[in-house]
Motif scaffolding. Structure first.
Motif, short mmCIF file in Angstrom:
data_model
loop_
_atom_site.label_atom_id
_atom_site.label_comp_id
_atom_site.label_asym_id
_atom_site.label_seq_id
_atom_site.Cartn_x
_atom_site.Cartn_y
_atom_site.Cartn_z
N VAL A 309 39.82 50.45 39.00
CA VAL A 309 40.99 51.18 38.49
C VAL A 309 42.26 50.80 39.23
O VAL A 309 43.34 51.28 38.90
N SER A 310 42.15 49.92 40.22
CA SER A 310 43.31 49.53 41.01
C SER A 310 44.20 48.58 40.22
O SER A 310 43.74 47.82 39.36
N SER A 311 45.47 48.58 40.55
CA SER A 311 46.40 47.62 39.96
C SER A 311 46.57 46.40 40.86
O SER A 311 47.33 45.48 40.54
N ASP A 312 45.85 46.40 41.98
CA ASP A 312 45.94 45.31 42.96
C ASP A 312 44.81 44.31 42.68
O ASP A 312 43.65 44.55 43.05
N GLU A 313 45.13 43.20 42.03
CA GLU A 313 44.12 42.22 41.66
C GLU A 313 43.42 41.63 42.89
O GLU A 313 42.21 41.37 42.86
N ALA A 314 44.17 41.44 43.96
CA ALA A 314 43.56 40.88 45.17
C ALA A 314 42.49 41.83 45.72
O ALA A 314 41.43 41.38 46.18
N GLN A 315 42.77 43.12 45.67
CA GLN A 315 41.79 44.11 46.13
C GLN A 315 40.54 44.09 45.25
O GLN A 315 39.42 44.16 45.74
N ILE A 316 40.74 43.99 43.94
CA ILE A 316 39.61 43.95 43.01
C ILE A 316 38.75 42.72 43.27
O ILE A 316 37.51 42.82 43.35
N VAL A 317 39.39 41.56 43.41
CA VAL A 317 38.64 40.33 43.67
C VAL A 317 37.87 40.42 44.97
O VAL A 317 36.68 40.07 45.03
N ALA A 318 38.50 40.90 46.03
CA ALA A 318 37.84 41.00 47.33
C ALA A 318 36.64 41.93 47.28
O ALA A 318 35.58 41.63 47.85
N ALA A 319 36.78 43.05 46.58
CA ALA A 319 35.67 44.00 46.48
C ALA A 319 34.51 43.41 45.71
O ALA A 319 33.34 43.60 46.07
N ASN A 320 34.80 42.66 44.65
CA ASN A 320 33.73 42.06 43.85
C ASN A 320 33.04 40.92 44.60
O ASN A 320 31.82 40.75 44.50
N VAL A 321 33.80 40.13 45.34
CA VAL A 321 33.21 39.06 46.14
C VAL A 321 32.27 39.64 47.18
O VAL A 321 31.14 39.15 47.38
N LEU A 322 32.70 40.69 47.86
CA LEU A 322 31.85 41.31 48.89
C LEU A 322 30.59 41.90 48.28
O LEU A 322 29.49 41.77 48.84
N ALA A 323 30.73 42.54 47.12
CA ALA A 323 29.56 43.13 46.46
C ALA A 323 28.54 42.04 46.10
O ALA A 323 27.33 42.22 46.30
N GLU A 324 29.02 40.91 45.59
CA GLU A 324 28.11 39.82 45.23
C GLU A 324 27.47 39.22 46.48
O GLU A 324 26.26 38.93 46.50
N ALA A 325 28.26 39.04 47.52
CA ALA A 325 27.73 38.45 48.76
C ALA A 325 26.69 39.35 49.41
O ALA A 325 25.64 38.87 49.87
N GLU A 326 26.95 40.63 49.45
CA GLU A 326 25.99 41.53 50.10
C GLU A 326 24.73 41.70 49.27
O GLU A 326 23.63 41.84 49.82
N ALA A 327 24.86 41.66 47.95
CA ALA A 327 23.66 41.68 47.10
C ALA A 327 22.81 40.45 47.36
O ALA A 327 21.57 40.52 47.44
N GLY A 328 23.46 39.29 47.53
CA GLY A 328 22.73 38.06 47.82
C GLY A 328 22.04 38.10 49.16
O GLY A 328 20.88 37.68 49.30
N GLN A 329 22.72 38.61 50.18
CA GLN A 329 22.11 38.72 51.50
C GLN A 329 20.91 39.66 51.48
O GLN A 329 19.87 39.37 52.09
N ALA A 330 21.05 40.76 50.77
CA ALA A 330 19.93 41.70 50.66
C ALA A 330 18.76 41.06 49.92
O ALA A 330 17.59 41.30 50.26
N GLN A 331 19.06 40.21 48.93
CA GLN A 331 17.99 39.55 48.19
C GLN A 331 17.22 38.60 49.10
O GLN A 331 15.98 38.52 49.02
N VAL A 332 17.91 37.86 49.94
CA VAL A 332 17.23 36.94 50.86
C VAL A 332 16.26 37.71 51.76
O VAL A 332 15.12 37.28 51.97
N ILE A 333 16.70 38.84 52.28
CA ILE A 333 15.86 39.65 53.17
C ILE A 333 14.70 40.28 52.40
O ILE A 333 13.53 40.19 52.80
N ALA A 334 15.00 40.92 51.28
CA ALA A 334 13.97 41.66 50.54
C ALA A 334 12.90 40.75 49.98
O ALA A 334 11.71 41.07 50.02
N SER A 335 13.30 39.59 49.47
CA SER A 335 12.33 38.67 48.87
C SER A 335 11.31 38.20 49.89
O SER A 335 10.13 38.02 49.57
#
Length: 404
Positions: A309-335
């Protein structure tokens, strides 16, 4: 604008569903033995309002945050790991609606969810489909759209009222999401998933032969919620974490009940044997580590949701990048750790516990199958590239025939 769903009281939320989870767990081994699809457990979940966990409270749902949703899915996966995956597409489509502006159309979907209607998946095509191509097509008409094509890995469709179909428009070649009602002759669903694990997820082949799609139920894929890939991965992560809990549970119960001991063991009862207790302690710790990692990662996913809901595109991009990266790190551990726990389990048991009647092998089979969905080697590479070079992890990808 979109209405943010932040959290509810987790103990109240979980207490409502835990009796249903307990009923589901009671029949899990029997369903595995005779390959009975979990239609009845899905009905129990629908009746309890499970499909509305993320729907806002003022719309009639539970209003849970993303960390709360995935903690609940972990508990469900401990009872039966097929069920969170069977509901994966449903919760993803709910999430997509939450990311859209408030509207009568969105409220209509919320009402359907409250009435117990579920959404299944129709994205992947197999066979001679080239990488990047989409054979499933939708054609506009005066009375709506016509859908034709075939999908595989159609997780959850056998239990669903709607299918979230990735398709290509015949008129302008744009990629879209079409929500097609399953209660029509033009939709055929087959239970032909033959994997060695996760055999009861309601996956398989779905065919569309001039299936009707309402005019308002075709959405431009570009408007899809931006953290969708991380979200889909999180359902698999919650499934793995739940399998880990089930391994630890079954291991502890089996050692506690075991009567036979070895002459060269360490005690007159298995429950007092220090080495067997060590094995149970180790697999319990592996399960704990996976669950902690998965829950940690869900908070960045919640941040990506809040950021939309933010109007700050940089904030949106950063949040989505972190979400993808942390999901990937969790996948490496869980698998790695859950499959290890499912193997180590048998070091605390005897040959009798490998009998088919106990179905303890299902934990490794299910964990290995879940871990194979999105290649973990590519996730590890992405994470390394992100840390070393600042390259954003892959968030949208496809699979198809290569050039060779």
């Amino acid at each position: 604008m979109s209405l943010l769903v932040t959290e509810t009281h987790y103990d109240t939320l979980a207490a409502h569903f835990r009796p249903v989870f307990a009923r589901i767990a009671q029949g899990a081994v029997e369903r595995e033995h005779v390959r009975t699809l979990p239609h009845q457990p899905i009905t129990w979940l629908k009746e309890a309002g499970f499909g509305t966990v993320r729907v806002p409270k003022d719309k009639g749902g539970w209003g849970a945050s993303l960390p709360q949703l995935f903690q609940l899915l972990i508990e469900l996966a401990e009872a039966d790991s097929n069920l969170p995956q069977a509901l994966r597409a449903h919760f993803a489509f709910v999430e997509d609606r939450l990311n859209q502006p408030d509207s009568p159309e969105r409220d209509g979907w919320f009402r359907r969810f409250i009435d117990g209607e579920l959404v299944g998946s129709g994205w992947t095509e197999i066979g001679a489909v080239k990488l990047g191509d989409v054979i499933t097509r939708v054609t506009p008409g005066e009375a709506g759209w016509t859908l034709n094509g075939e999908k595989f890995y159609s997780t959850g469709t056998l239990f669903a009222d709607w299918i979230d179909v990735y398709a290509r428009r015949n008129d302008n070649q744009g990629d879209v999401i079409a929500l097609v009602n399953t209660h029509q002759p033009g939709v055929t669903r087959e239970d032909d998933w033959d994997g060695f694990g996760q055999r009861l997820t309601g996956s398989g082949t779905t065919r569309f032969a001039n299936a009707h799609v309402e005019q308002e139920h075709v959405y431009d894929f570009a408007t899809r919620f931006r953290y969708q890939t991380a979200f889909y991965q999180h359902v698999l992560l919650a499934t793995l974490a739940g399998i880990g809990r089930a391994v630890a549970r079954d291991g502890a119960q089996s050692v506690a009940a075991r009567k036979r001991v070895y002459s060269h063991g360490n005690a007159g009862a298995a429950r007092q044997d220090a080495q067997l207790l060590q094995v149970i302690g180790e697999i319990t710790s592996l399960a704990f580590a996976v669950e902690a990692t998965v829950i940690r990662a869900t908070h960045s996913l919640q941040s990506a949701y809040v950021a939309h809901v933010s109007s700050d595109e940089a904030q949106i991009v950063a949040a989505n990048v972190l979400a993808e990266a942390e999901a990937g790190q969790a996948q490496v551990i869980a698998s790695e750790l859950v499959t290890r726990a499912a193997t180590e389990l048998f070091n605390a048991l005897g040959a009798s516990d490998t009998r088919v009647s106990k179905a303890l092998d299902r934990h490794w089979r299910n964990a290995r199958t879940v871990s194979s969905h999105n290649p973990v080697v590519y996730k590890a590479r992405d994470i390394g590239d992100w840390k070393v070079n600042g390259t954003a992890p892959t968030s949208i990808w496809q699979i198809g025939a290569g050039e060779g």
